[in-house]
Design an enzyme around this catalytic site. Structure first.
Site, short mmCIF file in Angstrom:
data_model
loop_
_atom_site.label_atom_id
_atom_site.label_comp_id
_atom_site.label_asym_id
_atom_site.label_seq_id
_atom_site.Cartn_x
_atom_site.Cartn_y
_atom_site.Cartn_z
CB THR A 128 -0.91 0.03 1.25
OG1 THR A 128 -1.39 1.36 1.45
CG2 THR A 128 -0.18 -0.39 2.52
CD GLU A 130 -2.06 5.27 4.69
OE1 GLU A 130 -1.73 5.46 5.87
OE2 GLU A 130 -2.44 6.19 3.95
CE1 TYR A 152 -3.86 -1.67 5.99
CE2 TYR A 152 -2.86 0.35 5.18
CZ TYR A 152 -3.50 -0.86 4.93
OH TYR A 152 -3.75 -1.24 3.63
CE LYS A 156 -2.15 -4.36 4.07
NZ LYS A 156 -2.45 -5.40 3.07
P1 NDP Z 1 -11.57 -4.59 2.49
O1 NDP Z 1 -11.49 -4.04 3.86
O2 NDP Z 1 -12.73 -4.26 1.62
O3 NDP Z 1 -11.49 -6.20 2.57
C1 NDP Z 1 -10.65 -6.84 3.50
C2 NDP Z 1 -10.88 -8.33 3.44
O4 NDP Z 1 -10.01 -8.96 4.39
C3 NDP Z 1 -12.31 -8.78 3.79
O5 NDP Z 1 -12.68 -9.85 2.94
C4 NDP Z 1 -12.16 -9.26 5.22
O6 NDP Z 1 -13.10 -10.26 5.57
C5 NDP Z 1 -10.77 -9.88 5.15
N1 NDP Z 1 -10.15 -10.05 6.47
C6 NDP Z 1 -10.00 -9.13 7.44
N2 NDP Z 1 -9.38 -9.65 8.50
C7 NDP Z 1 -9.13 -10.95 8.21
C8 NDP Z 1 -8.52 -12.02 8.90
N3 NDP Z 1 -8.06 -11.88 10.15
N4 NDP Z 1 -8.43 -13.23 8.29
C9 NDP Z 1 -8.93 -13.39 7.04
N5 NDP Z 1 -9.54 -12.44 6.35
C10 NDP Z 1 -9.63 -11.21 6.91
O7 NDP Z 1 -10.20 -4.19 1.75
P2 NDP Z 1 -9.94 -3.84 0.20
O8 NDP Z 1 -10.60 -4.83 -0.65
O9 NDP Z 1 -10.16 -2.40 0.01
O10 NDP Z 1 -8.34 -4.05 0.13
C11 NDP Z 1 -7.78 -5.31 -0.22
C12 NDP Z 1 -6.34 -5.35 0.26
O11 NDP Z 1 -5.59 -4.32 -0.38
C13 NDP Z 1 -6.14 -5.12 1.76
O12 NDP Z 1 -5.05 -5.92 2.15
C14 NDP Z 1 -5.78 -3.65 1.86
O13 NDP Z 1 -5.03 -3.43 3.02
C15 NDP Z 1 -4.98 -3.47 0.59
N6 NDP Z 1 -4.99 -2.16 0.00
C16 NDP Z 1 -6.17 -1.56 -0.31
C17 NDP Z 1 -6.18 -0.33 -0.95
C18 NDP Z 1 -7.45 0.35 -1.28
O14 NDP Z 1 -7.40 1.56 -1.58
N7 NDP Z 1 -8.59 -0.34 -1.29
C19 NDP Z 1 -4.91 0.34 -1.33
C20 NDP Z 1 -3.74 -0.41 -0.99
C21 NDP Z 1 -3.77 -1.61 -0.36
P3 NDP Z 1 -14.54 -9.93 6.26
O15 NDP Z 1 -15.48 -9.70 5.10
O16 NDP Z 1 -14.82 -11.14 7.05
O17 NDP Z 1 -14.33 -8.71 7.10
P1 GDR Z 2 -6.76 5.73 3.81
O1 GDR Z 2 -8.30 5.87 3.42
O2 GDR Z 2 -6.52 6.01 5.24
O3 GDR Z 2 -6.00 6.55 2.81
O4 GDR Z 2 -6.51 4.16 3.59
P2 GDR Z 2 -9.51 6.63 4.13
O5 GDR Z 2 -10.55 6.72 3.07
O6 GDR Z 2 -9.89 5.99 5.41
O7 GDR Z 2 -8.90 8.08 4.45
C1 GDR Z 2 -8.43 8.92 3.41
C2 GDR Z 2 -8.14 10.30 3.99
O8 GDR Z 2 -9.38 10.92 4.34
C3 GDR Z 2 -9.24 11.54 5.60
N1 GDR Z 2 -10.56 11.68 6.24
C4 GDR Z 2 -11.35 10.67 6.62
N2 GDR Z 2 -11.19 9.34 6.52
C5 GDR Z 2 -12.21 8.55 6.98
N3 GDR Z 2 -12.10 7.22 6.84
N4 GDR Z 2 -13.33 9.07 7.56
C6 GDR Z 2 -13.52 10.42 7.70
O9 GDR Z 2 -14.52 10.87 8.22
C7 GDR Z 2 -12.48 11.26 7.20
N5 GDR Z 2 -12.33 12.60 7.12
C8 GDR Z 2 -11.16 12.84 6.53
C9 GDR Z 2 -8.29 10.60 6.36
O10 GDR Z 2 -7.74 11.27 7.50
C10 GDR Z 2 -7.29 10.30 5.26
O11 GDR Z 2 -6.34 11.31 5.17
C11 GDR Z 2 -7.04 3.48 2.46
C12 GDR Z 2 -7.32 2.03 2.86
O12 GDR Z 2 -7.99 1.39 1.81
C13 GDR Z 2 -6.02 1.31 3.14
O13 GDR Z 2 -6.29 -0.08 3.34
C14 GDR Z 2 -5.10 1.47 1.93
O14 GDR Z 2 -3.88 0.81 2.16
C15 GDR Z 2 -4.88 2.95 1.64
O15 GDR Z 2 -6.14 3.55 1.39
C16 GDR Z 2 -4.01 3.16 0.41
#
Ligand code: NDP
Ligand code: GDR
Length: 346
Positions: A128, A130, A152, A156
């Site tokens: 990520t 992050e 986090y 990661k």
């Molecule tokens: P989500 O939060 O939508 O999905 C996370 C998944 O992980 C769910 O299926 C959840 O299952 C499962 N999970 C959580 N904890 C466990 C555990 N202990 N054991 C097994 N499964 C578990 O994430 P995204 O689809 O958005 O992201 C996918 C991956 O990519 C993640 O690893 C995230 O950190 C990473 N990532 C995401 C980005 C983004 O912008 N979306 C950017 C960069 C990286 P359940 O449904 O049971 O909760």
């Molecule tokens: P991020 O996503 O932390 O970048 O992680 P998020 O959407 O939670 O926050 C993005 C930015 O928005 C600001 N923010 C808020 N965020 C949330 N969630 N709720 C609020 O009310 C709010 N107001 C402002 C946050 O401070 C932050 O700066 C996501 C996840 O998908 C990670 O798993 C992944 O790795 C990174 O993106 C890339």
């Protein structure tokens, strides 16, 4: 011959889109789901693929079920998307986050290595942006030094380096995608983009008064999840494993995401006040519909993310298709329709 993939975290946003892509490519798709009273598969249902997935019960905390899942599915490719993925929660649950997001990756790599030395299974790790945290260069590339700013991000970073380490130590085909934020109508509700589009849809329908947010000035490089899963797949089709940034090359503030999401719903926002006193007034109705609530501030913030997808474009032939206005419109319209039709799923 048709391939088999095992997707951890298939019930999440990326897992659902990736599963759809793999099915379209003729894969047999196994997905892992955590044991629960009822399986949380609304995204797979929305994409119309729930009955095409073979599921196996799995938790990243439990070593034995990871090995069993791999022995059962016999995958050619493992995509590790499962994680405690919410940055905010990682400040409240740092040890749990480390166990799942850091050690969990080693558990899978060890399970793969225990089968034929790991030579016949390709592995994708969901790294990520992050990990860049307090950014050391703009734009961020595969060579930019890391400086994570949350439990986090730190967890990661371990997952990222252990993937590199298993590649270099044991010759495993292990690749890591350093993905910048990617969103969609299937995004979890706690993430800021979906919180914005769903809350504005509810305000429009008279079901909510005000959208409360934290830091409006954070800048993110937001793309569409459907484009990014294509990049994940391409990484595992390369002869040589490697690490790649997937990003759009553009950055926008949370504030401008709000403005863009408000427009197609007929709101016209004017900002008043500063910092925690900031309010967004809808000029048409004269009502305050957005307010800052410091409860949503993070102990340490990532102020600016902006990625360079140059390597992925050159080596994988990957390019994002959806731009920010397209993404915002897709999400805003989907949530307005769900709220209007009463078809919001959890
Ligand atoms: P989500 O939060 O939508 O999905 C996370 C998944 O992980 C769910 O299926 C959840 O299952 C499962 N999970 C959580 N904890 C466990 C555990 N202990 N054991 C097994 N499964 C578990 O994430 P995204 O689809 O958005 O992201 C996918 C991956 O990519 C993640 O690893 C995230 O950190 C990473 N990532 C995401 C980005 C983004 O912008 N979306 C950017 C960069 C990286 P359940 O449904 O049971 O909760
Ligand atoms: P991020 O996503 O932390 O970048 O992680 P998020 O959407 O939670 O926050 C993005 C930015 O928005 C600001 N923010 C808020 N965020 C949330 N969630 N709720 C609020 O009310 C709010 N107001 C402002 C946050 O401070 C932050 O700066 C996501 C996840 O998908 C990670 O798993 C992944 O790795 C990174 O993106 C890339």
């Amino acid at each position: 011959m048709a391939k088999t993939a095992l997707v951890t975290g298939i019930t999440g946003q990326d897992g659902a889109y990736l599963a759809k892509l793999l099915l379209e490519k003729g894969y047999t798709v196994w997905g892992t789901a955590r044991r629960a009273a009822s399986i949380n598969n609304w995204r797979l249902v929305e994409l119309g693929i729930a009955d095409q997935i073979k599921t196996v019960t799995f938790d990243l905390l439990e070593d034995s079920n990871i090995r069993r899942a791999i022995e059962t599915a016999k995958p050619d490719e493992v995509f590790n998307l499962a994680a405690q993925s919410f940055v905010g929660t990682s400040f409240d649950q740092p040890l749990y986050t480390a166990d799942v997001d850091a050690l969990g990756v080693t558990r899978i790599l060890e399970a793969i290595r225990s089968i034929d030395g790991g030579k016949n299974i390709r592995f994708y790790q969901a790294s990520t942006s992050e990990m860049f945290g307090k950014v050391q260069a703009v734009p961020q590339t595969e060579d930019t030094p890391f400086y994570p700013r949350s439990p986090y991000g730190v967890a990661k970073l371990y997952g990222h380096w252990i993937t590199v380490n298993y590649r270099e130590s044991y010759g495993m085909h292990a690749s890591s995608g350093i993905l910048f934020n990617h969103e969609s109508p299937l995004r979890g509700f706690e993430f800021v983009t979906r919180k914005i589009t769903l809350s504005l849809a509810k305000i429009l329908a008279g079901q909510l008064d005000v959208l409360e947010l934290g830091n409006l000035d954070a800048k993110r490089d937001w793309g569409f999840a459907g484009d990014y899963v294509e990049g994940m797949w391409r990484m595992l089709q390369q002869d040589t494993p490697d690490d790649y940034v997937l990003a759009t090359g553009e950055t926008h503030t949370v504030r401008s995401f709000v403005e863009n999401a408000a427009k197609p719903l007929g709101f016209d926002i004017e900002w008043r006040g500063q910092d925690e006193k900031t309010e967004g007034l809808d000029k048409k109705s004269g009502k305050v519909i957005v307010r800052v609530n410091p409860q949503f501030y993070r102990p340490a913030e990532v102020d600016l993310l902006l990625g360079s997808p140059a390597k992925a474009e050159a080596k994988l032939g990957w390019k994002r298709k959806v731009d920010l206005p397209g993404l915002v419109a897709m999400m805003a319209e989907a949530d307005a329709r769900r709220v209007r039709d009463g078809t919001l799923r959890f």
